[in-house]
Scaffold this motif. Sequence first.
Motif, short mmCIF file in Angstrom:
data_model
loop_
_atom_site.label_atom_id
_atom_site.label_comp_id
_atom_site.label_asym_id
_atom_site.label_seq_id
_atom_site.Cartn_x
_atom_site.Cartn_y
_atom_site.Cartn_z
N ILE A 171 -40.14 53.93 20.53
CA ILE A 171 -40.73 53.60 19.24
C ILE A 171 -41.77 54.64 18.85
O ILE A 171 -41.85 55.09 17.70
CB ILE A 171 -41.35 52.19 19.28
CG1 ILE A 171 -40.25 51.14 19.47
CG2 ILE A 171 -42.15 51.90 18.02
CD1 ILE A 171 -40.76 49.73 19.63
N LEU A 172 -42.58 55.08 19.83
CA LEU A 172 -43.58 56.10 19.55
C LEU A 172 -42.94 57.44 19.20
O LEU A 172 -43.36 58.13 18.28
CB LEU A 172 -44.52 56.27 20.75
CG LEU A 172 -45.49 55.13 21.03
CD1 LEU A 172 -46.34 55.45 22.25
CD2 LEU A 172 -46.41 54.91 19.83
N ASN A 194 -31.50 45.63 20.66
CA ASN A 194 -32.70 46.23 21.25
C ASN A 194 -33.80 46.41 20.21
O ASN A 194 -34.99 46.16 20.49
CB ASN A 194 -32.35 47.58 21.88
CG ASN A 194 -33.55 48.23 22.53
OD1 ASN A 194 -34.04 47.76 23.55
ND2 ASN A 194 -34.04 49.30 21.94
N THR A 195 -33.42 46.83 19.01
CA THR A 195 -34.40 47.01 17.94
C THR A 195 -35.08 45.69 17.60
O THR A 195 -36.31 45.63 17.43
CB THR A 195 -33.73 47.59 16.68
OG1 THR A 195 -33.13 48.85 17.01
CG2 THR A 195 -34.75 47.79 15.57
N LYS A 234 -30.36 58.61 17.32
CA LYS A 234 -31.74 58.15 17.51
C LYS A 234 -31.71 56.80 18.21
O LYS A 234 -30.78 56.03 18.06
CB LYS A 234 -32.44 58.00 16.16
CG LYS A 234 -32.31 59.18 15.21
CD LYS A 234 -32.96 60.43 15.77
CE LYS A 234 -33.01 61.54 14.73
NZ LYS A 234 -31.69 62.03 14.34
N GLY A 235 -32.74 56.53 18.98
CA GLY A 235 -32.81 55.22 19.62
C GLY A 235 -33.22 55.30 21.06
O GLY A 235 -33.78 56.29 21.53
N ILE A 257 -48.70 50.84 25.06
CA ILE A 257 -48.26 52.23 24.88
C ILE A 257 -47.09 52.53 25.80
O ILE A 257 -46.12 53.21 25.41
CB ILE A 257 -49.43 53.20 25.15
CG1 ILE A 257 -50.47 53.10 24.04
CG2 ILE A 257 -48.93 54.63 25.28
CD1 ILE A 257 -51.73 53.88 24.30
N PHE A 258 -47.14 52.02 27.03
CA PHE A 258 -46.05 52.25 27.97
C PHE A 258 -44.74 51.67 27.44
O PHE A 258 -43.70 52.35 27.42
CB PHE A 258 -46.37 51.63 29.32
CG PHE A 258 -45.19 51.58 30.26
CD1 PHE A 258 -44.75 52.72 30.91
CD2 PHE A 258 -44.50 50.39 30.47
CE1 PHE A 258 -43.65 52.69 31.75
CE2 PHE A 258 -43.40 50.34 31.32
CZ PHE A 258 -42.98 51.50 31.96
N PHE A 259 -44.78 50.43 26.98
CA PHE A 259 -43.55 49.79 26.51
C PHE A 259 -43.04 50.42 25.21
O PHE A 259 -41.83 50.58 25.01
CB PHE A 259 -43.76 48.29 26.32
CG PHE A 259 -43.84 47.52 27.60
CD1 PHE A 259 -42.78 47.49 28.48
CD2 PHE A 259 -44.99 46.82 27.95
CE1 PHE A 259 -42.84 46.79 29.67
CE2 PHE A 259 -45.06 46.11 29.14
CZ PHE A 259 -43.99 46.10 30.00
#
Length: 560
Positions: free
Chosen positions: A231-232, A181-182, A131-132, A223-225
Amino acid sequence: MFLRTVRSYSIIIFSLLLISVTALADKNNPPLLPDPIAEFLILNDSSGLEFSEIQKISPEKFSDYEGEKLHLNKTYWFKVEILNSELESDQSYIHFYNYFSRAEVFQLDPDSTVVSAKSGTLVPAKERAVKGLFKDILPFRMSGNSTTTLFIKADKEMELIDDLNVSILSDDTFNRFISFNTDVQSIFAGAIFIVFLLNLILFILSHERLYFWYITYLAIMTIFFLSYAQILERSVLSNYPKFDLYLIFNLAFHIPIYALFLNELLREENVPNARGFLKKFALVTFVCACIIYVISRNNYLLSAKLNDLFLFVNIFLLIGFFFVFFRKVSTTAKVVFIGTQFIVIGGFASIVTDFIKYSPFHVFYYQAGFSLELIFFTISVNYMHHKNKLTKTKALLKNAQIETEYLRKTIEINELNSTIDQKNRNLVSKAILVSEKEQLIEKLIDELQQLKSGEAAKPDIDRMLSSLRTNHHNNNWPEFELHFKNVHPRFYESLNEKYPDLTANERKVCAFIKLNLSTKEISQITGKSINTINVARARLRKKMKLNSSENISTIIANIG
């Protein structure tokens, strides 16, 4: 001077931010291990084959992959030989840089048990082995003596990249990258959410359209990022990987929303040409964005290329717009123009970085530019809000002052009218008293006239009659007129200016009418018959040249 300072500091801040992000990216960017892949082979005619069949195929059937183009909607089998001496740990990852829609790695463990793991851009998140941020990264373990052999089944359905890039990541490097990154994406998403929430509250409280377009623009970019960082997909879209890919096209809709935001920002500016252009620009770009999205349903590759072209063209159009109108707008609008340049610079830096050398951190440049843009936008929007609020407050205060002055004058007029009405009543009362006095004198004169027929007191009666007649002829009209002039000082002057031919008796009648006395009341005061008064009024109307529709009482009431 202010703008030059803002621009200078902004460029310095942005440069430092880019340097910081670049340093962090270089520190945490997953490096390619020194030639860990000994062989990378492809089986060209492999559609429909399963791993059990691949194991039986002669090794000679595989050929070296030399960068030939892989076609859409076709399944490929790869055989990868990895040097164990170059691997840093038992657990490692092979990464294809989001190239494959579906990929599955097969590996034989020491007891010949088949171990497999799935990944790919169209594989649901819950089915992916890892995941990621990376959708098509596959885990594997070191096996064999000198090399680890992997068999990979892969296909691509809607990906853009033509050149297949492969890298091997160590477990430690991968985990450091995921952790970094998280953290970055969490901080970024949290900050954007707070800004969005605050501006949403301000919009609900103020109902200003500027806030509406701003939070809409903010929502689209967020929403794009969030989609890019997965994340979405990892939260609400875990079972809809294709839908998550389509979210990239929502970036096209930020252009018309941004144009409407600018249009609202310039609402108070004296730049009608700019606002006219922005409205048409918003309409055209919205239609184009809708067309791109419709095309994406049937041809993802074409729509993705059109989307990139669309963004590039509109960015240059907006830069030209800024260049033309920069000197014609207020400082607030200029700050927004400057802020927009940061996301433009960040976007170009992201694209160039990704083009020269693929890096999962290239989007950080875009996020850095967007973050700086938000700072400028938030300052400008809130300044406009407080400015509009101050303007409205001043307008309300001015209206309150006007209403207060109007009420004060109304009260003064009412008090004056009340005083005049009281004096008019006093005049009428005095006139009636004078009338009653004169009537009494008339009556006494009549009675004495009858007594005069006797001889007894004739000399005394003559003297009394003479005194009463003198008093009767010297009536109280001068005194009454004096009081009337005190109440209506400009009446006679105005009356003479408008009707200079009136006689003294006609002016008296006008004075009685001014007091709003009826014909009967005038008759009682003057001691003349009602018919006489009516004749006097008719003669007065004729002299004043009034027509039948005009009311003599209204005309006289408005004099003086």
